[in-house]
Design a protein around this motif. Structure first.
Motif, PDB file in Angstrom:
ATOM      1  N   ARG A 539      57.812  50.878  38.264  1.00 12.39           N
ATOM      2  CA  ARG A 539      56.652  50.488  39.297  1.00 12.39           C
ATOM      3  C   ARG A 539      55.853  50.142  39.699  1.00 12.39           C
ATOM      4  O   ARG A 539      54.663  50.568  38.572  1.00 12.39           O
ATOM      5  CB  ARG A 539      57.546  52.378  40.192  1.00 12.39           C
ATOM      6  N   LYS A 540      55.695  49.532  40.427  1.00 10.91           N
ATOM      7  CA  LYS A 540      54.313  48.946  40.996  1.00 10.91           C
ATOM      8  C   LYS A 540      54.046  48.746  42.403  1.00 10.91           C
ATOM      9  O   LYS A 540      55.407  47.987  43.118  1.00 10.91           O
ATOM     10  CB  LYS A 540      53.720  47.650  40.044  1.00 10.91           C
ATOM     11  N   ALA A 547      54.432  48.891  51.016  1.00 18.31           N
ATOM     12  CA  ALA A 547      55.330  48.387  49.955  1.00 18.31           C
ATOM     13  C   ALA A 547      54.841  48.413  48.690  1.00 18.31           C
ATOM     14  O   ALA A 547      54.123  48.505  47.875  1.00 18.31           O
ATOM     15  CB  ALA A 547      55.821  47.155  50.452  1.00 18.31           C
ATOM     16  N   GLY A 548      56.372  48.696  47.537  1.00 16.22           N
ATOM     17  CA  GLY A 548      55.987  48.353  46.120  1.00 16.22           C
ATOM     18  C   GLY A 548      57.339  47.865  45.800  1.00 16.22           C
ATOM     19  O   GLY A 548      58.782  48.318  46.315  1.00 16.22           O
ATOM     20  N   ALA A 549      56.927  47.184  44.571  1.00 15.67           N
ATOM     21  CA  ALA A 549      58.458  46.645  43.752  1.00 15.67           C
ATOM     22  C   ALA A 549      59.238  48.479  42.617  1.00 15.67           C
ATOM     23  O   ALA A 549      58.212  48.876  41.990  1.00 15.67           O
ATOM     24  CB  ALA A 549      58.305  45.813  43.091  1.00 15.67           C
ATOM     25  N   GLN A 550      60.240  48.369  42.581  1.00 14.83           N
ATOM     26  CA  GLN A 550      60.798  49.180  41.543  1.00 14.83           C
ATOM     27  C   GLN A 550      61.880  48.423  40.626  1.00 14.83           C
ATOM     28  O   GLN A 550      62.443  47.934  41.001  1.00 14.83           O
ATOM     29  CB  GLN A 550      62.037  49.880  41.758  1.00 14.83           C
ATOM     30  N   CYS A 551      61.840  47.771  39.355  1.00 15.33           N
ATOM     31  CA  CYS A 551      62.142  47.128  38.449  1.00 15.33           C
ATOM     32  C   CYS A 551      63.093  48.003  37.339  1.00 15.33           C
ATOM     33  O   CYS A 551      62.253  48.506  36.844  1.00 15.33           O
ATOM     34  CB  CYS A 551      60.898  46.236  37.235  1.00 15.33           C
ATOM     35  N   LEU A 570      63.978  47.602  46.293  1.00 16.50           N
ATOM     36  CA  LEU A 570      62.539  47.616  47.107  1.00 16.50           C
ATOM     37  C   LEU A 570      62.041  48.737  47.673  1.00 16.50           C
ATOM     38  O   LEU A 570      62.824  49.433  47.736  1.00 16.50           O
ATOM     39  CB  LEU A 570      62.730  46.500  48.004  1.00 16.50           C
ATOM     40  N   ASP A 571      60.471  49.020  47.466  1.00  9.44           N
ATOM     41  CA  ASP A 571      60.440  50.581  48.968  1.00  9.44           C
ATOM     42  C   ASP A 571      60.001  49.940  49.550  1.00  9.44           C
ATOM     43  O   ASP A 571      58.340  49.010  48.965  1.00  9.44           O
ATOM     44  CB  ASP A 571      59.408  50.677  46.997  1.00  9.44           C
TER      45      ASP A 571
END
Length: 944
Positions: A539-540, A547-551, A570-571
């Motif tokens: 996550r970042k 918002a944030g990314a989950q990969c 997607l967060d």
């Protein structure tokens, strides 16, 4: 023999003493004992520092049974039995309670004393520092590095030995400022055989400079046991470096708060200071709520208990006039959410945090592990209940409440309990709660405190959400109607790496942190419950929005693109979101926006393939890019790895620009290089570094004090407390909108900045002499910079002088590279370093002298090896160089002089206000060039 028996007879008694506000004392704390002989003063006692008293330094003291501390090596011809009125000539002393006393035949009383060093008693010095900050928060901002504690215990009245006096004095210093701390436990007599009453004060021995406490030489002197100059009965603090100063209100800084950062769960003490509190009543608002748990200690301090906070980030603290309701002043407080380490305590931690607990089941069951932690420590279980409802009309939270519930079980040995059942109705009303109301339960396990620990280190907990089944099942259709185009969020969040390393899986990569819910470092059966085909996720959060990314990645570390295959989502509100941009939604934002929606659309009893597909349409996996592996440049050997991958040696001493990035708000990294003179194998390394942003006027400073095995971290000018941690987990040291500092399991400090392509990792070497400083670079993004970087690390094309002249490492000799390094030296006007005192001459004069000598020796020695010189000339040159080394430069004496003042030099500081950090010009340094012939002529001029 009598004295030995006496010592053994008092030992059991003394060991049981616990006097409030006293630093622990006695034989079990390695105290020495005053010998009860006819003489009433000790021989000179050597101390490890040069203690500043009335602007004079002393390295010996004497202790008198008459309540006196005498400085210097004088023969002490005076008996010091009478407490005549100050001032005295030729008597340099501190008088905590000066009165003639006879202990010769008393078997109860004793005088204990010991020297306290940072390497042996760091917690004691930390406790002393906390006390001193009550009176001098600015001067004592740095931790005390040395102290000497003396305890006069049960001193008898000469007329009636039933009356006894017990008090303690601490002399302490942070290397530049000296303080005296008096603490009085009981004073039952005040008149000596001479008829004079006791005196409290200070005397410089010149009949001019002295200080005498009120009530001295009067019977009322015993009443000071109930008085104070810092609001703690019986305790007094004085600044004793120069002219003795009492505690005074600080009016230049405005309202301040200590500590300035803490947990949102509250329950700890905060102190307001910085202005004079002359009224009897005030109103204090924290986060727009009136706080009723406050008290005025004195004109210096107001003490409050921090309440539970709804939001993290910057919280406003406001002080109002109670009668007129007029705002007097305000300040900011940084609230943070402590990290969860519930897996250290709970064997069912994953089950509790990987699903929504249903309050219709009536109870919550905690299963405890039996391990070294639960067996070693006792824990108190506290539940923090945050609750709210969501308005589907405007997606806002309302009816927000908070409460702290102590289960009342005391401190427990969790390994012996096995499990604990908690009924929901003991926390909130299950029967009357609205069906759309959600509770976030923060279950903390607070360790029974060990002296010297910080509260922030004691939190080990788990976050558990509870939601009614009806809300869970019905939420998805309503949620879908509230959603908008996810592409606007995709453009805000970081782009995922298409491939991540898997041997091993890393806890952080390219600024992404491992996802605790899908952690590839754990066995697959213990993780990734929501990403069935994934092996690990990262996550970042965005630097510019919530918002944030989950990969998520498969077994080979390859990015997973589709939700049904275990992809990340997607967060819209990242679980890491913080309120640096305004008020955040805290836990609930991510829960309502991204978690409860998934549960309702894809995991509830009413799920359908259509609803789950719709969820993934609004929460796609995002994008990935093939990125160059993150490069790591390590500095400090003194080898410097440049940004283009080359390396060179530089052994200058002083402060230098390591890296300057004008494009990133003027981000600049400066380092301080010094030699470890005490070691046989002398070398140069990094003892301090500062990372600053010239445009935003923010800076982070790490400073190592090798002699004291001590590290200091400062944000701007504020000293950051480092929490105790022995659980083998990462600890968040500090975070705000500019910087995040985390201490990793291996002891390294990770320093990152939103929006920057650079992160830094600092590790203290085992000998505690130098830092290894590593630059972690997102090279692909760095390559796209429109402006070059400057400093010792150069840029993508190599090394460049401040005036733009380039040099090639492989075509440069040692002398040229030394000259290059020197060109990036930092002057007093361009230094980003923070120093505690205003006198910068000592600091920079040391550096400049050291650099001048180093430069001279390097040039002369390299010139002696010039192939153009004849053999006889080379021999003569070498002899002259030896002569320079032993006589003219007198390096040995130079180091002795430096060491004699090292304690003060290490703590010496320069005050650079945060709003006047100078801009560094790229062409400010002087560029020197030398030819062999010029150097030889220069050599002949000076030494022939």
């Amino acid at each position: 023999m009598f004295r030995v028996l006496l010592f053994f007879s008092i030992f059991p008694f003394i060991s049981l003493i616990d006097i409030k506000n006293f630093i622990p004392f006695g034989l079990e704390h390695n105290d020495k004992i005053f010998e009860k002989e006819i003489t009433n003063i000790t021989d000179p006692i050597s101390i490890s520092v040069r203690y500043s008293f009335f602007n004079t330094y002393y390295d010996t003291i004497r202790i008198s049974s008459n309540g006196l501390i005498v400085f210097g090596n004088n023969s002490c011809l005076l008996s010091f039995k009478t407490s005549d009125q100050h001032p005295f000539d030729d008597l340099v002393c501190i008088a905590p309670y000066w009165i003639d006393t006879n202990l010769t035949y008393d078997t109860v009383s004793n005088i204990f004393y010991r020297e306290i060093l940072l390497k042996t008693e760091p917690n004691t010095l930390y406790d002393i520092t906390k006390i001193l900050r009550n009176g001098f928060p600015k001067l004592a901002a740095q931790r005390m590095l040395w102290a000497f504690v003396i305890t006069w215990y049960e001193l008898p009245d000469n007329k009636n030995d039933i009356n006894r006096n017990t008090y303690q004095v601490i002399l302490t210093t942070n290397g530049f400022y000296s303080f005296s701390l008096f603490t009085y436990h009981q004073l039952q007599w005040s008149q000596g055989l001479s008829g004079n009453h006791a005196q409290i004060g200070f005397n410089a021995g010149d009949q001019i400079n002295y200080y005498r406490l009120k009530r001295s030489l009067s019977p009322e002197i015993i009443n000071i046991v109930n008085e104070s100059n810092i609001g703690i009965p019986g305790q007094f603090i004085f600044h004793t470096t120069g002219n003795i100063s009492d505690v005074q209100c600080e009016t230049s800084t405005g309202l301040q708060i200590s500590p300035f950062r803490g947990s949102i769960y509250g329950g700890y003490e905060i102190r307001l200071h910085g202005i004079c509190f002359n009224q009897s009543h005030y109103e204090i608002h924290i986060d727009d709520h009136l706080v009723d748990d406050c008290r005025i200690l004195n004109s210096l301090y107001i003490v409050c208990t921090m309440p539970m906070l709804m939001d993290s980030g910057k919280i406003k603290i406001e002080l109002f006039n109670q009668e007129t309701k007029e705002l007097i002043d305000s300040t900011d407080f940084l609230a943070h959410v402590p990290e969860d380490h519930g897996e250290l305590i709970l064997s069912n931690y994953i089950n509790l945090t990987q699903q929504i607990a249903d309050p219709n089941n009536d109870e919550l069951i905690l299963h405890f592990q039996s391990n070294s932690i639960t067996q070693k420590y006792l824990f108190r279980i506290i539940i923090y209940d945050y609750a709210t409802q969501l308005s589907s009309d405007n997606q806002t939270l309302y009816n927000r409440t908070r409460q702290r519930i102590d289960l009342g079980l005391g401190y427990l040995n969790l390994s012996a309990i096995n499990n604990l059942t908690i009924r929901y109705d003991t926390i909130f009303s299950v029967t009357t709660d609205p069906t759309d109301r959600v509770h976030a339960l923060q279950i903390s396990f607070e360790i029974e405190q060990t002296k010297g620990w910080l509260r922030s280190a004691l939190f080990v907990g788990a976050k558990i959400f509870t939601a009614a089944t009806t809300l869970n099942a019905a939420y998805c259709p309503a949620w879908l109607l509230m959603q908008s185009d996810p592409l606007k969020y995709i453009e805000q969040v970081p782009v995922c790496p298409c491939q991540v390393p898997i041997e091993p899986w890393l806890d952080e990569y390219m600024g992404f942190r491992i996802d605790e819910g899908c952690d590839a470092r754990k066995p697959i059966e213990e993780t990734c419950a929501y990403h069935k085909s994934a092996r690990g996720c990262y996550r970042k959060r965005s630097d510019t929005s919530w918002a944030g990314a989950q990969c998520c990645y498969d077994e080979q570390g390859k990015f997973i693109e589709h939700g049904k295959d275990g992809a990340g989502t997607l967060d819209v509100i990242s679980p890491d979101a913080n309120s640096w941009y305004g008020k955040s939604l805290n836990f609930f934002g991510h829960f309502f926006s991204d978690f409860l929606s998934y549960w309702s659309c894809c995991r509830s009893l009413l799920i359908s393939e259509t609803l789950c597909k719709a969820y993934y349409d609004y929460r796609p996996a995002g994008r990935c890019e093939n990125m160059e592996i993150e490069s790591i440049e390590k500095h400090g050997d003194p080898y410097f790895v440049t940004l283009n991958g080359s390396s060179y040696t530089f052994q200058g001493q002083g402060e230098y620009t390591l890296l300057s990035l004008p494009e990133f708000n003027g981000q600049e990294v400066q380092i301080r290089l010094a030699s470890n003179d005490e070691n046989v194998n002398k070398t140069v390394g990094i003892v301090a570094f500062v990372i600053g942003f010239l445009k935003d006027k923010k800076r982070v400073q790490f400073e190592l004090f090798p002699t004291h095995q001590h590290l200091e971290i400062r944000i701007d000018t504020r000293l950051i407390d480092l929490p105790h941690e022995e659980f083998g987990v990462s600890v968040l040291i500090y975070e705000d909108e500019y910087v995040k500092i985390k201490r990793k399991v291996n002891g390294a400090f990770k320093i990152s900045f939103p929006g920057s392509h650079f992160r830094f990792r600092a590790t203290i070497r085992p000998n505690y002499d130098f830092f290894d400083l590593e630059t972690l670079l997102e090279r692909e993004k760095f390559n796209k910079l429109s402006t070059p970087s400057y400093g010792l690390l150069g840029d993508l094309h190599g090394l460049m002088y401040p005036n733009g002249t380039r040099i090639l490492i492989n075509e440069s000799n040692e002398n040229t590279l030394f000259e290059y390094g020197q060109s990036w030296g930092v002057s007093r006007n361009t230094s980003l370093f923070y120093y505690l005192n205003d006198d910068i001459n000592h600091q920079f004069s040391f550096f400049e002298q050291n650099l001048e000598e180093t430069n001279k020796m390097t040039l002369v020695q390299s010139n002696c090896n010039n192939d153009l010189l004849q053999e006889q000339e080379q021999e003569h040159c070498t002899q002259e160089t030896s002569h320079i080394d032993s006589n003219e430069l007198n390096e040995e004496n130079s180091h002795d002089l430096y060491r004699s003042d090292q304690h003060h030099w290490e703590s010496l500081t320069v005050t650079i206000a945060a709003d006047v950090i100078p801009q560094k010009k790229s062409n400010s340094a002087i560029h020197y060039t030398y030819s062999y012939s010029n150097l030889f002529i220069l050599f002949l001029y000076f030494f022939l």
